[in-house]
Design a protein around this motif. Structure first.
Motif, PDB file in Angstrom:
ATOM      1  N   LEU A 145       0.825  -1.207   0.000  1.00  0.00           N
ATOM      2  CA  LEU A 145       0.000   0.000   0.000  1.00  0.00           C
ATOM      3  C   LEU A 145       0.858   1.256   0.000  1.00  0.00           C
ATOM      4  CD1 LEU A 145      -2.644  -0.731   2.775  1.00  0.00           C
ATOM      5  CD2 LEU A 145      -3.083  -0.584   0.343  1.00  0.00           C
ATOM      6  N   THR A 146       0.289   2.327  -0.513  1.00  0.00           N
ATOM      7  CA  THR A 146       0.891   3.652  -0.400  1.00  0.00           C
ATOM      8  C   THR A 146      -0.128   4.542   0.295  1.00  0.00           C
ATOM      9  OG1 THR A 146      -0.013   4.442  -2.484  1.00  0.00           O
ATOM     10  CG2 THR A 146       2.139   3.329  -2.582  1.00  0.00           C
ATOM     11  N   VAL A 147       0.292   5.738   0.656  1.00  0.00           N
ATOM     12  CA  VAL A 147      -0.644   6.693   1.240  1.00  0.00           C
ATOM     13  C   VAL A 147      -1.715   7.031   0.210  1.00  0.00           C
ATOM     14  CG1 VAL A 147      -0.871   9.027   2.164  1.00  0.00           C
ATOM     15  CG2 VAL A 147       1.045   7.596   2.855  1.00  0.00           C
ATOM     16  N   GLY A 148      -1.340   7.100  -1.067  1.00  0.00           N
ATOM     17  CA  GLY A 148      -2.315   7.343  -2.125  1.00  0.00           C
ATOM     18  C   GLY A 148      -3.389   6.261  -2.176  1.00  0.00           C
ATOM     19  N   ASP A 149      -2.973   5.007  -1.995  1.00  0.00           N
ATOM     20  CA  ASP A 149      -3.939   3.900  -1.972  1.00  0.00           C
ATOM     21  C   ASP A 149      -4.927   4.073  -0.817  1.00  0.00           C
ATOM     22  OD1 ASP A 149      -2.752   2.565  -4.150  1.00  0.00           O
ATOM     23  OD2 ASP A 149      -1.369   1.483  -2.818  1.00  0.00           O
ATOM     24  N   LEU A 150      -4.407   4.429   0.343  1.00  0.00           N
ATOM     25  CA  LEU A 150      -5.281   4.612   1.508  1.00  0.00           C
ATOM     26  C   LEU A 150      -6.197   5.813   1.318  1.00  0.00           C
ATOM     27  CD1 LEU A 150      -2.868   3.738   4.440  1.00  0.00           C
ATOM     28  CD2 LEU A 150      -4.765   2.386   3.560  1.00  0.00           C
ATOM     29  N   THR A 151      -5.711   6.853   0.639  1.00  0.00           N
ATOM     30  CA  THR A 151      -6.554   8.009   0.342  1.00  0.00           C
ATOM     31  C   THR A 151      -7.696   7.610  -0.585  1.00  0.00           C
ATOM     32  OG1 THR A 151      -4.661   9.480   0.627  1.00  0.00           O
ATOM     33  CG2 THR A 151      -6.547  10.370  -0.564  1.00  0.00           C
ATOM     34  N   VAL A 152      -7.406   6.780  -1.581  1.00  0.00           N
ATOM     35  CA  VAL A 152      -8.450   6.269  -2.480  1.00  0.00           C
ATOM     36  C   VAL A 152      -9.469   5.472  -1.676  1.00  0.00           C
ATOM     37  CG1 VAL A 152      -8.897   4.602  -4.337  1.00  0.00           C
ATOM     38  CG2 VAL A 152      -7.059   6.267  -4.577  1.00  0.00           C
ATOM     39  N   VAL A 153      -9.014   4.660  -0.741  1.00  0.00           N
ATOM     40  CA  VAL A 153      -9.924   3.893   0.115  1.00  0.00           C
ATOM     41  C   VAL A 153     -10.869   4.842   0.841  1.00  0.00           C
ATOM     42  CG1 VAL A 153     -10.051   2.468   2.196  1.00  0.00           C
ATOM     43  CG2 VAL A 153      -8.406   1.891   0.401  1.00  0.00           C
ATOM     44  N   LEU A 154     -10.327   5.895   1.414  1.00  0.00           N
ATOM     45  CA  LEU A 154     -11.139   6.855   2.151  1.00  0.00           C
ATOM     46  C   LEU A 154     -12.171   7.524   1.237  1.00  0.00           C
ATOM     47  CD1 LEU A 154     -11.633   8.340   4.809  1.00  0.00           C
ATOM     48  CD2 LEU A 154      -9.990  10.052   4.060  1.00  0.00           C
ATOM     49  N   GLU A 155     -11.751   7.909   0.047  1.00  0.00           N
ATOM     50  CA  GLU A 155     -12.647   8.590  -0.888  1.00  0.00           C
ATOM     51  C   GLU A 155     -13.738   7.671  -1.439  1.00  0.00           C
ATOM     52  OE1 GLU A 155      -9.904  10.026  -3.798  1.00  0.00           O
ATOM     53  OE2 GLU A 155      -9.193  11.676  -2.517  1.00  0.00           O
ATOM     54  N   LEU A 208     -18.565   5.112   4.078  1.00  0.00           N
ATOM     55  CA  LEU A 208     -19.068   4.660   5.378  1.00  0.00           C
ATOM     56  C   LEU A 208     -17.993   4.000   6.241  1.00  0.00           C
ATOM     57  CD1 LEU A 208     -22.515   3.186   4.275  1.00  0.00           C
ATOM     58  CD2 LEU A 208     -22.001   5.487   5.119  1.00  0.00           C
ATOM     59  N   LEU A 209     -16.756   3.976   5.758  1.00  0.00           N
ATOM     60  CA  LEU A 209     -15.672   3.297   6.474  1.00  0.00           C
ATOM     61  C   LEU A 209     -15.501   3.880   7.879  1.00  0.00           C
ATOM     62  CD1 LEU A 209     -13.544   1.068   5.951  1.00  0.00           C
ATOM     63  CD2 LEU A 209     -11.941   2.894   5.400  1.00  0.00           C
ATOM     64  N   GLU A 210     -15.558   2.998   8.880  1.00  0.00           N
ATOM     65  CA  GLU A 210     -15.415   3.402  10.271  1.00  0.00           C
ATOM     66  C   GLU A 210     -14.174   2.808  10.921  1.00  0.00           C
ATOM     67  OE1 GLU A 210     -18.976   1.894  12.007  1.00  0.00           O
ATOM     68  OE2 GLU A 210     -20.218   3.519  11.248  1.00  0.00           O
ATOM     69  N   VAL A 211     -13.784   1.619  10.478  1.00  0.00           N
ATOM     70  CA  VAL A 211     -12.656   0.908  11.073  1.00  0.00           C
ATOM     71  C   VAL A 211     -11.629   0.623   9.984  1.00  0.00           C
ATOM     72  CG1 VAL A 211     -11.921  -1.192  12.264  1.00  0.00           C
ATOM     73  CG2 VAL A 211     -14.132  -0.164  12.816  1.00  0.00           C
ATOM     74  N   LEU A 212     -10.419   1.094  10.190  1.00  0.00           N
ATOM     75  CA  LEU A 212      -9.322   0.827   9.255  1.00  0.00           C
ATOM     76  C   LEU A 212      -8.144   0.324  10.068  1.00  0.00           C
ATOM     77  CD1 LEU A 212      -8.076   0.912   6.425  1.00  0.00           C
ATOM     78  CD2 LEU A 212      -7.454   3.302   6.864  1.00  0.00           C
ATOM     79  N   TRP A 213      -7.753  -0.921   9.800  1.00  0.00           N
ATOM     80  CA  TRP A 213      -6.670  -1.569  10.515  1.00  0.00           C
ATOM     81  C   TRP A 213      -5.619  -1.943   9.490  1.00  0.00           C
ATOM     82  CZ3 TRP A 213      -4.274  -6.366  10.815  1.00  0.00           C
ATOM     83  CH2 TRP A 213      -3.611  -6.659  12.001  1.00  0.00           C
ATOM     84  N   GLU A 248       3.142   7.721   7.762  1.00  0.00           N
ATOM     85  CA  GLU A 248       2.374   7.123   8.852  1.00  0.00           C
ATOM     86  C   GLU A 248       1.925   8.174   9.854  1.00  0.00           C
ATOM     87  OE1 GLU A 248       3.169   3.801  12.243  1.00  0.00           O
ATOM     88  OE2 GLU A 248       4.032   3.430  10.260  1.00  0.00           O
ATOM     89  N   HIS A 249       2.779   9.176  10.117  1.00  0.00           N
ATOM     90  CA  HIS A 249       2.421  10.228  11.064  1.00  0.00           C
ATOM     91  C   HIS A 249       1.393  11.195  10.485  1.00  0.00           C
ATOM     92  CE1 HIS A 249       5.241   8.861  14.015  1.00  0.00           C
ATOM     93  NE2 HIS A 249       6.239   8.909  13.149  1.00  0.00           N
ATOM     94  N   ALA A 250       1.352  11.341   9.167  1.00  0.00           N
ATOM     95  CA  ALA A 250       0.400  12.239   8.514  1.00  0.00           C
ATOM     96  C   ALA A 250      -0.980  11.602   8.354  1.00  0.00           C
ATOM     97  CB  ALA A 250       0.934  12.664   7.151  1.00  0.00           C
ATOM     98  N   LEU A 251      -1.049  10.287   8.375  1.00  0.00           N
ATOM     99  CA  LEU A 251      -2.310   9.595   8.105  1.00  0.00           C
ATOM    100  C   LEU A 251      -3.422   9.871   9.121  1.00  0.00           C
ATOM    101  CD1 LEU A 251      -1.193   6.156   6.702  1.00  0.00           C
ATOM    102  CD2 LEU A 251      -2.365   7.979   5.498  1.00  0.00           C
ATOM    103  N   PRO A 252      -3.148   9.902  10.426  1.00  0.00           N
ATOM    104  CA  PRO A 252      -4.265  10.119  11.358  1.00  0.00           C
ATOM    105  C   PRO A 252      -5.062  11.391  11.063  1.00  0.00           C
ATOM    106  CG  PRO A 252      -2.382   9.306  12.556  1.00  0.00           C
ATOM    107  CD  PRO A 252      -1.914   9.572  11.142  1.00  0.00           C
ATOM    108  N   ALA A 253      -4.380  12.478  10.683  1.00  0.00           N
ATOM    109  CA  ALA A 253      -5.106  13.710  10.353  1.00  0.00           C
ATOM    110  C   ALA A 253      -5.928  13.528   9.084  1.00  0.00           C
ATOM    111  CB  ALA A 253      -4.119  14.863  10.178  1.00  0.00           C
ATOM    112  N   LYS A 254      -5.374  12.845   8.113  1.00  0.00           N
ATOM    113  CA  LYS A 254      -6.051  12.617   6.840  1.00  0.00           C
ATOM    114  C   LYS A 254      -7.278  11.725   7.025  1.00  0.00           C
ATOM    115  CE  LYS A 254      -3.788  12.603   2.836  1.00  0.00           C
ATOM    116  NZ  LYS A 254      -2.994  12.239   1.685  1.00  0.00           N
ATOM    117  N   PHE A 255      -7.210  10.834   7.998  1.00  0.00           N
ATOM    118  CA  PHE A 255      -8.284   9.872   8.232  1.00  0.00           C
ATOM    119  C   PHE A 255      -9.049  10.186   9.512  1.00  0.00           C
ATOM    120  CE2 PHE A 255      -5.652   7.779   5.200  1.00  0.00           C
ATOM    121  CZ  PHE A 255      -6.519   7.012   4.449  1.00  0.00           C
ATOM    122  N   SER A 256      -9.230  11.438   9.809  1.00  0.00           N
ATOM    123  CA  SER A 256      -9.857  11.833  11.072  1.00  0.00           C
ATOM    124  C   SER A 256     -11.305  11.364  11.201  1.00  0.00           C
ATOM    125  CB  SER A 256      -9.773  13.350  11.255  1.00  0.00           C
ATOM    126  OG  SER A 256     -10.440  13.994  10.183  1.00  0.00           O
TER     127      SER A 256
END
Length: 197
Positions: free
Chosen positions: A150-160, A164-169, A181-189
């Motif tokens: 995965l990349t941060v871009g992949d996780l951003t696509v997941v969010l977009e 309804l995503l509530e749990v991401l592990w 990794e440190h930037a992700l919590p803000a992006k996935f607030s």
């Protein structure tokens, strides 16, 4: 006087298809999707009829079964497709390990509009961001990823694409560096439970 053992009659054969749904819903998950699919050719006709009940195929877990380690990936993909087809669009939860590819994931997503839970483990031939971008998982509420590229871009696509995503592990996804990794919590607030290990 005959010393032979008395004849013992065999118990009557059970017609699995006549068991109440609540009983079957307790038996089949314990047997597991992989065992039901592998035994299809060996099972009695009534077992096969009972295995067609849609309610029993809402959750398909193919991640913890030992067959994952000794079956060919093509066979496992075919088994997963059969399980998805048996759900007839009612699949709510899917778990796969090692064998899940882009093609299989697209198959699952296209035929499972009600998918709410997805767990993927060590799927090296899967580019999840691309698959989700092409086919949004609009009902997905829980996503667990372990050892997936995965990349941060992949996780951003997941969010977009999963509103309804509530749990991401996410654990041991080797293309996410420490700075990202440190930037992700803000992006996935908006995610209620975010775990990055």
């Amino acid at each position: 006087m005959d010393d032979a053992a008395p004849l013992v009659s065999e118990p009557p054969a059970r017609d699995w298809s006549l068991l109440p749904l609540d009983v079957l819903s307790l038996i089949f998950p314990r047997v597991g999707a992989v065992d039901v699919l592998m035994g299809a050719g060996l099972a009695c006709r009534s077992w096969l009829e009972a295995a067609k009940l849609l309610e029993l195929w809402r959750a398909v877990d193919m991640d913890k079964h030992q067959v994952v380690f000794w079956k060919d990936d093509d066979v496992l993909c075919a088994m997963a497709k059969a399980a998805v087809d048996r759900s007839d669009g009612q699949l709510r939860s899917f778990a796969g390990k090692l064998f899940v590819t882009d093609e299989l994931m697209k198959y699952i997503v296209e035929r499972s509009p009600s998918l709410t839970t997805l767990r993927l483990v060590s799927c090296r031939d899967l580019f999840l961001g691309r698959v989700i971008q092409e086919s949004s998982l609009l009902e997905l509420r829980s996503l667990e990823l372990y050892d997936i590229s995965l990349t941060v871009g992949d996780l951003t696509v997941v969010l977009e694409c999963c509103p309804l995503l509530e749990v991401l592990w996410v654990r041991n996804c080797f293309r996410i560096d420490e700075e990202d990794e440190h930037a992700l919590p803000a992006k996935f607030s908006r995610i209620k439970t975010l775990t990055l290990l």
